[in-house]
Scaffold this active site. Structure first.
Site, short mmCIF file in Angstrom:
data_model
loop_
_atom_site.label_atom_id
_atom_site.label_comp_id
_atom_site.label_asym_id
_atom_site.label_seq_id
_atom_site.Cartn_x
_atom_site.Cartn_y
_atom_site.Cartn_z
N HIS A 127 40.41 -25.78 -22.76
CA HIS A 127 39.79 -24.89 -21.77
C HIS A 127 40.64 -23.66 -21.47
CE1 HIS A 127 41.99 -27.47 -18.66
NE2 HIS A 127 42.28 -26.25 -18.26
N ASP A 159 38.77 -31.63 -24.79
CA ASP A 159 39.56 -30.61 -24.10
C ASP A 159 40.98 -30.52 -24.65
OD1 ASP A 159 39.98 -28.52 -22.36
OD2 ASP A 159 40.58 -29.81 -20.69
N SER A 234 48.04 -27.38 -16.56
CA SER A 234 47.05 -27.79 -17.54
C SER A 234 47.59 -27.65 -18.96
CB SER A 234 45.81 -26.93 -17.38
OG SER A 234 44.74 -27.46 -18.09
#
Length: 284
Positions: A127, A159, A234
């Site tokens: 992402h 992801d 992330s």
């Protein structure tokens, strides 16, 4: 107040617990129950670790640190840190990078990543690249050097994405934990670049395994942790006390959009390894 600027504001997908209603509402925080016995709730948004608002350009403000409330002599001292976690952090930080995707024309996003082999392949979240609009990808090493990264492959459903940097980067690959070896209650560290603060290490435990979450239109099981995870973590590793990667930090739960509340999610290492091996095998 002191202001530190980051690389940019990363964005991610929505994560919604399967226990929520289709509109994202839960029963646990509303004042009244409906006639059926359930409590209509406010939105409990389980967000991608970076999904705090719509995509925008580079983060302008970064971190704002205030001295308000700094404790004096009576302030409580911090709890002692187990020696094995100190060693795990020392081993992990040299293999973790900041990832910057996109630019002014395509939108930008930042996050983290880590080396997995001597060929300088890096694992990160898909992402981050998606929010970068397919623009160029740059990684910043712990020593401040920057390299243009090749996108070896992407797997949006899980992801995950694999990048590659030149051999001259010399990143230390991180060992991966054995699939199925992670246990609830064991100590873990989240390492990454929250708000652009590279090399940040936070500690917690494995709160749950096989926690169901929804990533976009896909349902997944994740490792849940209470290690502090914030925008920019992330794609970074969640490691155990031996410095082995047990998951890739991907999402946090928030209430009313207010940062980390001690519920974070990581993609389990067995899924990470399988996906990375497939991508690297195809992409070289």
């Amino acid at each position: 107040m002191a202001v530190q600027t980051g690389l940019g504001e990363p964005r991610g997908p929505w994560f919604i617990s399967p226990e929520l209603d289709p509109d994202g509402r839960g029963w646990w925080d509303a004042p009244e129950r409906d006639p059926g016995g359930r409590r209509p709730g406010r939105l409990l948004a389980v967000l991608g670790v970076v999904a705090v608002s719509a995509v925008s350009g580079a983060l302008a403000g970064g971190v704002v640190a205030s001295r308000d409330g700094v404790g004096g002599p009576a302030a409580a001292s911090a709890a002692p840190v187990p020696a094995e976690l100190v060693t795990a952090a020392e081993r992990t930080v040299p293999g973790v990078v900041s990832v910057l995707a996109g630019g002014a024309t395509s939108g930008s996003a930042t996050g983290s990543g880590f080396a997995v082999d001597d060929q300088q392949h890096l694992i990160t979240n898909d992402h981050i690249l998606a929010k970068g609009g397919g623009g160029p990808v740059t990684v910043e090493l712990p020593d401040g050097r920057r390299f243009a990264a090749e996108v070896v492959g992407r797997e949006p459903r899980s992801d995950l994405a694999v990048l590659k940097v030149p051999a001259s980067a010399g990143l230390t690959p991180l060992p991966l934990a054995k699939p199925g070896a992670t246990r609830v209650g064991e100590p873990v560290l989240a390492v990454g670049s929250p708000l652009g603060l590279a090399g940040t290490v936070t500690a917690g435990i494995v709160s749950a395994l096989d926690r169901p979450v929804r990533l976009g239109n896909n349902r997944h099981t994740a490792v849940q942790t209470d290690a502090s995870i914030n925008p920019g973590n992330s794609g970074g590793p969640l490691v155990n006390a031996r410095g082995e990667v047990v998951g890739v930090n991907t999402a946090i739960a928030t209430i009313d959009g207010n940062g980390s509340i001690g519920i974070g999610f990581a993609i389990p290492i067995d899924q990470v390894q399988q996906t990375a091996d497939t991508i690297i095998g195809k992409g070289g």
